[in-house]
Write a protein that holds these residues in place. Structure first.
Motif, PDB file in Angstrom:
ATOM      1  N   UNK A  31     -30.644 118.476  25.529  1.00 18.22           N
ATOM      2  CA  UNK A  31     -29.278 117.666  25.717  1.00 18.22           C
ATOM      3  C   UNK A  31     -29.304 116.673  26.381  1.00 18.22           C
ATOM      4  N   UNK A  32     -30.027 116.735  27.682  1.00 19.47           N
ATOM      5  CA  UNK A  32     -30.094 115.731  28.799  1.00 19.47           C
ATOM      6  C   UNK A  32     -31.175 114.691  28.228  1.00 19.47           C
ATOM      7  N   UNK A  33     -32.374 115.394  27.766  1.00 16.67           N
ATOM      8  CA  UNK A  33     -33.283 114.414  27.302  1.00 16.67           C
ATOM      9  C   UNK A  33     -32.920 113.262  26.325  1.00 16.67           C
ATOM     10  N   UNK A  34     -31.775 113.742  25.307  1.00 17.98           N
ATOM     11  CA  UNK A  34     -31.361 113.008  24.184  1.00 17.98           C
ATOM     12  C   UNK A  34     -30.442 111.908  24.904  1.00 17.98           C
ATOM     13  N   UNK A  35     -29.435 112.410  25.719  1.00 20.83           N
ATOM     14  CA  UNK A  35     -28.322 111.515  26.015  1.00 20.83           C
ATOM     15  C   UNK A  35     -28.831 110.771  27.184  1.00 20.83           C
ATOM     16  N   UNK A  36     -29.585 111.128  28.096  1.00 20.57           N
ATOM     17  CA  UNK A  36     -30.396 110.109  29.071  1.00 20.57           C
ATOM     18  C   UNK A  36     -31.031 109.111  28.497  1.00 20.57           C
ATOM     19  N   UNK A  37     -32.090 109.432  27.249  1.00 27.08           N
ATOM     20  CA  UNK A  37     -32.697 108.262  26.472  1.00 27.08           C
ATOM     21  C   UNK A  37     -31.590 107.283  25.880  1.00 27.08           C
ATOM     22  N   UNK A  38     -30.454 107.717  25.463  1.00 23.17           N
ATOM     23  CA  UNK A  38     -29.565 106.955  24.869  1.00 23.17           C
ATOM     24  C   UNK A  38     -28.938 106.082  26.007  1.00 23.17           C
ATOM     25  N   UNK A  39     -28.691 106.538  27.299  1.00 25.15           N
ATOM     26  CA  UNK A  39     -28.291 105.542  28.301  1.00 25.15           C
ATOM     27  C   UNK A  39     -29.091 104.486  28.728  1.00 25.15           C
ATOM     28  N   UNK A  40     -30.448 104.994  28.550  1.00 21.82           N
ATOM     29  CA  UNK A  40     -31.571 103.859  29.027  1.00 21.82           C
ATOM     30  C   UNK A  40     -31.850 102.987  27.921  1.00 21.82           C
ATOM     31  N   UNK A  41     -31.846 103.265  26.718  1.00 21.52           N
ATOM     32  CA  UNK A  41     -32.128 102.554  25.495  1.00 21.52           C
ATOM     33  C   UNK A  41     -31.340 102.131  24.624  1.00 21.52           C
ATOM     34  N   UNK A  42     -30.136 102.787  24.583  1.00 20.39           N
ATOM     35  CA  UNK A  42     -29.020 102.493  23.408  1.00 20.39           C
ATOM     36  C   UNK A  42     -28.555 101.401  23.485  1.00 20.39           C
ATOM     37  N   UNK A  43     -27.882 100.811  22.589  1.00 15.47           N
ATOM     38  CA  UNK A  43     -27.198  99.355  22.425  1.00 15.47           C
ATOM     39  C   UNK A  43     -25.937  99.798  23.201  1.00 15.47           C
ATOM     40  N   UNK A  44     -25.446  98.797  24.075  1.00 21.41           N
ATOM     41  CA  UNK A  44     -24.121  98.887  24.743  1.00 21.41           C
ATOM     42  C   UNK A  44     -22.873  98.915  24.061  1.00 21.41           C
ATOM     43  N   UNK A  45     -23.009  98.367  22.689  1.00 23.94           N
ATOM     44  CA  UNK A  45     -21.737  98.250  22.030  1.00 23.94           C
ATOM     45  C   UNK A  45     -21.564  99.473  21.339  1.00 23.94           C
ATOM     46  N   UNK A  46     -22.760 100.587  21.277  1.00 25.73           N
ATOM     47  CA  UNK A  46     -22.270 102.038  20.317  1.00 25.73           C
ATOM     48  C   UNK A  46     -21.599 102.837  21.631  1.00 25.73           C
TER      49      UNK A  46
END
Length: 273
Positions: free
Chosen positions: A154-169
């Motif tokens: 859970x942490x791996x996925x959401x931390x990766x989103x926080x680091x590499x996700x598009x801010x508008x999503x």
């Protein structure tokens, strides 16, 4: 709850999708089902007991309750999940309904169990209060929820989103997915609803996977909250998020398959007083 109306609509719309429900039941739930024995034990389900499987999903908790000898009613807001549940646990009765407004009389059930439903409702304290209302005095309520932990898929996925996700999503405002795994918050809500003899039991739930990127795939294909953050990402961002998940799995769980990847959970339980 009005502030979370968009979150509630997202959850209901997302879990109505048959492909998402099937993907959850096939892959993601390999971790969820590891909490079932503890849920059954902590609910004190057994022969002759009338038990509600609240937010029953694909029926794996109902199956465990039936195997313990209980008479089971399952309730969920997702017709897609209920269709799978009826195949997995045909001896149970399943109905579509709202966990925050249960269609049962006061004191109807001997026990209530809820497998990972808390992350999907806009008002968890209301669900806990409803569980207490439909329980007989002395009945047990047990629910499972994911734990916030550093070593967790859970942490791996959401931390990766926080680091590499598009801010508008972004997600609409709603309760945190692990909020009611926190003992202080959970016990306060349980006590306020009229429960005592409170217990918190950790479960080493996990995925054994051959592909270190599988946690990304499980979230994007078989969840609603995760999919809402992952499916709209530009392709470059998706690749970067998945690569970060792969790196974390390899760093923490060895460099060769299979990878024993934790997604730990907890069962919170109490007695209606």
């Amino acid at each position: 709850m009005a502030a979370y109306d968009d979150f509630a609509a997202l959850e209901k719309r997302g879990w109505a999708d048959a492909d998402t429900a099937a993907a959850y039941a096939t892959d993601f739930a390999r971790a969820s089902e590891m909490a079932v024995p503890t849920l059954v034990a902590e609910s004190a389900a057994g022969p002759g007991k009338t038990v509600l499987d609240l937010c029953c999903g694909q029926g794996i908790v109902a199956r465990g309750l039936l195997d313990a000898g209980a008479r089971v009613t399952g309730l969920d807001f997702s017709p897609a999940m209920l269709a799978i549940a009826r195949e997995n646990a045909p001896e149970a009765e399943f109905i579509e309904g709202d966990a925050m407004d249960l269609p049962f009389e006061d004191g109807f059930f001997d026990a209530v169990a809820m497998g990972f439903g808390m992350p999907h409702v806009p008002d968890p304290p209301a669900v806990i209060a409803e569980a207490r209302r439909v329980l007989k005095p002395g009945g047990r309520f047990a629910y499972s929820v994911w734990l916030a932990a550093e070593r967790s898929a859970f942490t791996y996925v959401f931390a990766a989103i926080g680091a590499h996700g598009a801010p508008e999503v972004t997600l609409p405002p709603g309760p945190g997915a692990t909020d009611y795994g926190e003992e202080d918050r959970a016990f306060a809500a349980m006590t306020a609803a009229g429960f005592g003899d409170l217990r918190s039991t950790e479960v080493y739930s996990r995925w054994t996977i051959d592909d270190p990127g599988a946690p990304f795939d499980f979230f994007v294909e078989g969840t609603v909250r995760g999919a809402a953050m992952l499916r709209p990402q530009p392709e470059a961002n998706k690749r970067a998020i998945r690569a970060a998940v792969v790196d974390k799995v390899l760093a923490n769980h060895g460099e060769t398959a299979p990878f024993d990847t934790p997604i730990p959970s907890v069962v919170i339980s109490g007695t209606a007083v």
